[in-house]
Design a protein around this motif. Structure first.
Motif, PDB file in Angstrom:
ATOM      1  N   PHE A  71       4.068 -90.908  41.017  1.00  0.00           N
ATOM      2  CA  PHE A  71       4.177 -90.754  42.478  1.00  0.00           C
ATOM      3  C   PHE A  71       5.409 -89.931  42.853  1.00  0.00           C
ATOM      4  N   ALA A  84      -1.157 -89.082  50.182  1.00  0.00           N
ATOM      5  CA  ALA A  84      -1.522 -90.133  51.139  1.00  0.00           C
ATOM      6  C   ALA A  84      -1.441 -91.517  50.499  1.00  0.00           C
ATOM      7  N   GLU A  85      -1.059 -92.500  51.298  1.00  0.00           N
ATOM      8  CA  GLU A  85      -0.918 -93.871  50.804  1.00  0.00           C
ATOM      9  C   GLU A  85      -2.241 -94.408  50.263  1.00  0.00           C
ATOM     10  N   GLN A  86      -3.367 -94.079  50.896  1.00  0.00           N
ATOM     11  CA  GLN A  86      -4.679 -94.533  50.413  1.00  0.00           C
ATOM     12  C   GLN A  86      -4.971 -93.973  49.025  1.00  0.00           C
ATOM     13  N   GLN A 144      -3.574 -96.870  42.000  1.00  0.00           N
ATOM     14  CA  GLN A 144      -3.099 -98.160  41.490  1.00  0.00           C
ATOM     15  C   GLN A 144      -4.270 -99.049  41.087  1.00  0.00           C
ATOM     16  N   LYS A 170      -2.699 -93.184  46.774  1.00  0.00           N
ATOM     17  CA  LYS A 170      -1.846 -93.938  45.855  1.00  0.00           C
ATOM     18  C   LYS A 170      -2.450 -95.315  45.566  1.00  0.00           C
ATOM     19  N   GLN A 171      -2.954 -95.968  46.595  1.00  0.00           N
ATOM     20  CA  GLN A 171      -3.550 -97.296  46.416  1.00  0.00           C
ATOM     21  C   GLN A 171      -4.762 -97.243  45.500  1.00  0.00           C
TER      22      GLN A 171
END
Length: 135
Positions: free
Chosen positions: A32, A39-41, A47, A43-44
Motif C-alpha cells: 500500500f 481507493a480504500e475499497q 486484504q 485496499k479492502q
C-alpha cells in the motif's frame, strides 16, 4: 474499486509472504505504501484476497498439486504459484462468486504482467483443468 489493482496488490503481498518471515498486515502495508492514491475499497478487497488465500492455503495447495501433474508446488515459479493460489481462492472460497472465465482471464493477465513468457499458459492450464474437473 478496481479489482485488477486489488489482485495486483494481493499478489505482491502473497509473494512477500511466500518468501519472507512477515505477517499479512506488514506485507500489505508495504504494498500500500508503494501505491499512493489507491481507493480504500480496493485496499479492502486486496486484504480480503490475502487473508482468504492465507486461511485456505493448505486446501489451495492440495488443489494445485492435484491439478498440476507435471510440476510440484515447490518447483513452480513463486509468481506463478501465488497467482494460481489467488485464483483458486476466488474460484473456490471467496464470498462473492465470479464466473470462472473472469477469474481465469484475470489470473492470465496477472501472469502476463508479473510472470514469465510461459506463465500465462501454465496458469491457464492448471485453472482450466480445475474448472473442467470441477475440483
Amino acid at each position: 474499486m478496481s479489482r485488477r489493482k486489488a489482485r495486483e496488490m494481493a499478489l505482491q503481498a502473497l509473494f512477500q509472504l511466500d518468501y519472507n518471515q512477515t505477517d499479512s498486515n506488514e506485507a500489505l502495508g508495504t504494498v500500500f505504501n508503494e501505491r499512493a492514491g489507491v481507493a480504500e475499497q480496493t485496499k479492502q478487497y486486496s486484504q480480503e484476497l490475502v487473508s482468504g488465500t492465507q486461511s485456505h492455503l493448505g486446501e489451495i495447495d492440495e488443489i494445485i498439486a492435484s491439478n498440476s501433474t507435471e510440476w510440484k508446488l515447490g518447483r513452480m515459479a513463486g509468481v506463478d504459484r501465488n497467482i494460481t493460489r489467488l485464483a483458486i481462492y476466488e474460484l473456490k472460497f471467496a464470498k462473492e462468486q465470479l464466473t470462472p472465465n473472469i477469474i481465469i482471464n484475470e489470473a492470465v493477465e496477472l501472469a502476463k504482467t508479473f510472470g514469465s513468457d510461459e506463465s500465462g499458459r501454465f496458469i491457464n492450464g492448471i485453472l482450466g483443468a480445475l474448472v473442467k474437473n470441477k475440483g
